[in-house]
Write an enzyme that holds these catalytic residues in place. Sequence first.
Site, mmCIF file in Angstrom:
data_model
loop_
_atom_site.group_PDB
_atom_site.id
_atom_site.type_symbol
_atom_site.label_atom_id
_atom_site.label_comp_id
_atom_site.label_asym_id
_atom_site.label_seq_id
_atom_site.Cartn_x
_atom_site.Cartn_y
_atom_site.Cartn_z
ATOM 1 N N GLU A 1 -14.487 15.815 9.103
ATOM 2 C CA GLU A 1 -15.783 16.457 8.907
ATOM 3 C C GLU A 1 -16.748 16.136 10.041
ATOM 4 O O GLU A 1 -17.675 16.887 10.303
ATOM 5 C CB GLU A 1 -16.414 15.995 7.585
ATOM 6 C CG GLU A 1 -15.388 15.625 6.577
ATOM 7 C CD GLU A 1 -15.594 16.213 5.190
ATOM 8 O OE1 GLU A 1 -14.833 15.803 4.333
ATOM 9 O OE2 GLU A 1 -16.464 17.043 4.963
ATOM 10 N N GLY B 1 -13.574 8.285 9.304
ATOM 11 C CA GLY B 1 -13.297 9.701 9.064
ATOM 12 C C GLY B 1 -13.263 10.529 10.337
ATOM 13 O O GLY B 1 -13.970 10.239 11.298
ATOM 14 N N ARG C 1 -10.593 3.635 14.894
ATOM 15 C CA ARG C 1 -9.280 3.734 15.518
ATOM 16 C C ARG C 1 -8.646 5.074 15.145
ATOM 17 O O ARG C 1 -8.712 5.515 13.998
ATOM 18 C CB ARG C 1 -8.406 2.603 14.998
ATOM 19 C CG ARG C 1 -7.008 2.601 15.580
ATOM 20 C CD ARG C 1 -6.154 1.540 14.900
ATOM 21 N NE ARG C 1 -4.848 1.465 15.506
ATOM 22 C CZ ARG C 1 -3.798 0.934 14.904
ATOM 23 N NH1 ARG C 1 -3.925 0.421 13.684
ATOM 24 N NH2 ARG C 1 -2.631 0.899 15.503
ATOM 25 N N LYS D 1 -3.873 12.787 19.475
ATOM 26 C CA LYS D 1 -3.600 14.206 19.727
ATOM 27 C C LYS D 1 -4.092 15.049 18.554
ATOM 28 O O LYS D 1 -4.745 16.074 18.732
ATOM 29 C CB LYS D 1 -2.087 14.388 19.923
ATOM 30 C CG LYS D 1 -1.653 15.814 20.228
ATOM 31 C CD LYS D 1 -0.168 15.845 20.632
ATOM 32 C CE LYS D 1 0.292 17.239 20.989
ATOM 33 N NZ LYS D 1 1.640 17.250 21.571
#
Lengths: 773, 159, 327
Positions: free
Chosen positions: A740, A737, A663, A668
């Site tokens: 990365e 995450g 999620r 944006k």
Amino acid sequence: MTVHELRTRPADSKRGDASDGGALAGQVGGRLSRVDGPAKITGAAKYAVEQQLDGLSHAVLVESTIAAGRVRSIDTAAAQAAPGVLKVLTPDNALRLNTATDWLGTPPPDVPYCPLARDITFSGQHVAAVVAESFEQAVAAAALVKVSYDEAPVIADLSDAKAGDGIPVDAMTKEWGDAEAAFAAAPVRICAAYNTPREYQAPMEPHGLIAQWQGDQLTVWEPSQWLDGMARTYAEWFGVPFENVRLVSPYIGGGFGSKAFAYGYGAVAAMAAKMLGRPVKLAVTRPQTFTAYGGRAATRQTVALGANAEGQIQSIVHRGVNETSVDGMWVEPLGSVTSIMYATPNFSSRQNVVRVNSVVPGALRAPGENPSAFGIECAIDELAYEVGIDPLEIRLRNYAEQDPEAKKPWSTRQLREAFAAGAEAFGWSKRSPEPRSMRDGNQLIGWGVAAGTYPVRRAYGEAVVRILADGSVEVESSSIDMGQGTYTILAQTAAETLGVPADNVVVKLGDSRYARAGVTGGSRLAGVMTGAVHKAATAALDQLVGLAISDPRSPFHALQPNTLVVTEGRISSPRGDGPDVPIAELLGSVGRDRIEAKGDTMPANSTPEERYKNYTTIAMALPHTEGDYSRHSWCAHFIEVRVDEDFGTVRVSRVVSALDSGRLYNPKLAESQWKGGIIMGIGQALLEEGIVDRRHGRIVNNNLADYLIATNADIPDIEVISVGIPDPHSSALGGKGVGELGIVGVAPAIANAVFHATGMRVRDLPITLEKLI
Amino acid sequence: MTSRTSIHLTINGHDHELEVEPRVTLLDALRDHLGLTGTKKGCDQGQCGACTVHVDGQRVLACLTLAAQAQGRSITTIEGLAEQDGTLHAVQAAFLEQDAFQCGYCTPGQIMSAVACIREGHAGSDDEIREYMAGNLCRCGAYPHIVAAVRQAAMEAAS
Amino acid sequence: MRDFSYLRADTADAARQAGALPGAMLLAGGTTLIDLAKCGVAEPETVVDISHLKGLDGISVDGAGATIGALAKMSHVADHADIKSRFPAVSEALWQAASAQLRNMATIGGNLMQRTRCPYFRDPANFPACNKRSPGSGCSAIGGVTRGHAVLGTSEACIATYPGDLTVALVAFDATVHLGERQLAVDDFFLLPGATPEREHAIEPGEMITAISIPASAAARRSTYLKVRDRQSYEFAAASAAVGIEFEADGRTIRDLRVALGGVATKPWRARAVEEALKGKLLEPDAVRRASLLAVEGAVDHGANHYKIELAPRVVARAILKIGETA
Ligand SMILES: Cc1cc2nc3c(=O)[nH]c(=O)nc-3n(C[C@H](O)[C@H](O)[C@H](O)COP(=O)(O)OP(=O)(O)OC[C@H]3O[C@@H](n4cnc5c(N)ncnc54)[C@H](O)[C@@H]3O)c2cc1C
Ligand code: SF4
Ligand code: FES
Ligand code: FES
């Protein structure tokens, strides 16, 4: 110091994207614009070393000009005599500091620490520092410090004959089945070596700090991805209690892994400030940023894939090497993606580290996963051509339905969905399979695909949420925002949990006096902190509702409701009967000027020691395979390159990436981070390389004109598609995450596209023109 | 011996007197001597664009300009871009709307550069924007959003 | 940066006089001088600021050619309508150089005087040996990292690449450097390193560049500058070519051809052998590619820069074909 106490702007009216059910901008999942944006676009945001302090002096480092040997003598006479000079620091007059605990929490050896070196193990090591009244004077005087050396032979890099095979890192060994035998028996075999060079974080804000002592209290203004961890290091160095050190880092001009630790120059500045009794600013110069701390280690991997004629992998044999420094240890886990991306009955991965004369390497966006993906995602592409299957199809044929290494189900893995959505948007089905079969004039066109992944790193966090008399809300945390959007998503989290408009929430970050937070690295912060803020805000809300129900002065008291709801900053009963009052009014009527709640996600019975350890080391981090699931973010990149057939220049002309970060708290901002990772990956694939003069063991392109990062002109429009679904096993609010993930898989997608364009397989990054002509 | 000269700078319409060594760059004068830290130092070598300011309306790099050299010229920094009442310049507003930054460190330079880029007439197409904004590095990788913001502000300026 | 005194020149004569004093250096845009002062390569005692001089920044273009004042900014020249139409290669070489900000600062005079980007030259603290910086000290580059170094015009003393773009176009179109009264062909203004790499320009102490002029020619009018580099922008050339062409009335036979190379030589490099080989011939791709190989006759590589020998002729060929084929 109020600039970092930001109010959110009026919530954008725009709604969230479909992936989040159209959340309002001010709620979790909404597309709220950055709440720290106004300060950043007007120049009002003051970064750490921009504090204006009375009596500020300026320190400049003197660095070793040899890579191995010993300092014989340092002649400081000319520098001492230069105008404005306050102090020349050398190992001879440096304060005795203690060695500090490392980030893993390993207790330090009981030996003194000196950030200025006598024994030289790399070029660019700090050997002295000059402090002067002005920056210009310090720079000029630093050039007058004369250091003489006894030089020793240099081991320049991995290819140095003296470097040897290195040291096996047993903890990196992963094996199941009989990989060697299965490889030998496989009908289709490919084996190749993939290399990545030294790469640098190169955040636009160079490192540096201002250190000021007041008695035995130290304040450090320093860009930091980890206030509590760095405060601990300073405290231990100088032998003062942790509470005596205050780290302030309201804005961070990019870190990418490089700003999580206190480094030697920090010790130098704090030491100088102590010795002079004045605040000292030390700004690391851009060239010094290439040696004052480490970038990504150079790596080498061999990947051997054995498969059947249908392209199903039967065995993976993987060997990796990364460089580390002479006296420090850095392991770049090269088998991390290799071992989980594809299903294979037989697997073997081993890794060595090789000591070379360099600064100890460090973390750079997706350490481990990034180079690891370069190996396996190129190798499977090679296998696809070998067996004559579409590179996308071969990935689906080898799809890992569970974690092949941990043998646990994925918490969520929307990688198939990512392949499908990316391929569709990119138009992959129109690809002409033959290499060198697509062109536009002199431009050879190639399409490449690669997948990426990053584990969900989890830890515990803490936050304070305050509801103030005027009904506004304050959130405090010593976590930070270096552009990922912490200010914004925490405002959204508090706003949604409390039922107040986001523009009524002020988020305060970047000060170690606030509620504790662990490292901002490994893409863990958003998941950790939204959880903590959610918890603290829930507790505050409970208090508020409790007061409204039980306080005799409350307008709700007579109603005797079971519960109340707060929406848009007003309290009312869920049935809609009875009063409907603003929070401020309620607080007024019950005579309270604030409600405050601290929330943390630590296990309830945690001791103070465990808490301290959690926030100041990574020892308490939860493994991503803890419990019943294996948790990772996933992505698929589809990239088009244009290669000039005469010049060998490669330009990326199209990118479509589909990503599963679970999620999204704010699509944006998440999209921006994904794109940022992809863009860094384009630079990594085509441009970035620390070039070592092998005679001197020195990086010669230690500046932004020669260490090339992508410019605006190198980057096409990039389409990112969110394919994630809420992952309850990964974080309180369902996110995985973001930061990365985007870079992982970009370089192999480009290398694969270059092969498709040219028929030439470049296995050494970066893919520069001379490798293609 | 450290020589000092007294110089007079006109910055964002305000006059400033300062005593500095002749070797002090405009960038250090702004940041260290005048507290105008909106202009950023990314490299100090002309290689990144973070220090972009306007001198006589032209975008230049403050790190390779001597403060003394700027005397007699009119300097505009990021702090002087919005209107007195705080109304954002169209480029600033577009940057916020398009999320054309992350860490924000390159941003003042990007914005100053973008304002000039539009004024110069070099924002005619996305490719032209990319080329004429290439002197402003952004390690966070906000480039596509920067292009969108410049395009948006250029269109507003044209209409 | 070491301390210096700052002097603002009011007139060109005052500038020349002050500039002739020992330790004095002229400051125009500052993009080379301040940069090198920060690197510790330039150590002026007096900086003579000529950037406020009046009347030296004009750009005039007429039937005879263009005259560009030494203080004209790169950006202004690049965007000048007549330069664009009559000397497209000059405009293109300029706008592809550096960045918009640097071009707004950098002057044409300073541009001619820019120094090499050899990393060893730029880092005196770490590499004391550099014949260009301290004659006789040796060359740190030879045997080191040479990817960007020159393959043409090198000597045993120095293999540093001349990095600029503009002058490549200037040398192709026979421009002249005006040092006040004295005038020099651009090709003669730049010196080969030979045994004296410290001496890069045929300019004497007390002299100042006042202008450059470029004679009009049909070849200049039909010209282009092609710059190849790793990064799309904000980078020096790996190899570049300024090319101009004039056809006979038949529109196919080459009457005049100008070819110069950048990024591969120790000075802006006129490739006359290529020009001679193609003059009088038809513009034909294979012939052009063959002739372009002459551009690197006598080239010597130092390992990592070998690719330049392959690349440069291809750049030349592409540029000739591009400009020859577009009407
Ligand atoms: C990051 C970066 C990237 C660059 N990229 C490119 C590129 O891609 N292509 C390219 O061509 N260039 C490039 N440049 C170089 C740039 O074009 C030059 O620095 C610039 O043209 C120099 O002009 P200036 O006016 O700033 O010179 P200054 O720095 O003022 O002067 C340079 C030298 O010339 C002398 N001088 C100045 N004016 C005169 C005069 N009238 N008469 C005699 N001597 C004089 C000065 O004393 C000094 O020694 C780049 C520079 C930087 C910093
Ligand atoms: S190539 Fe020339 S400039 Fe570079 S180190 Fe050698 S002598 Fe110096
Ligand atoms: S700080 Fe001036 S260009 Fe980087
Ligand atoms: S926003 Fe961080 S460098 Fe551009």
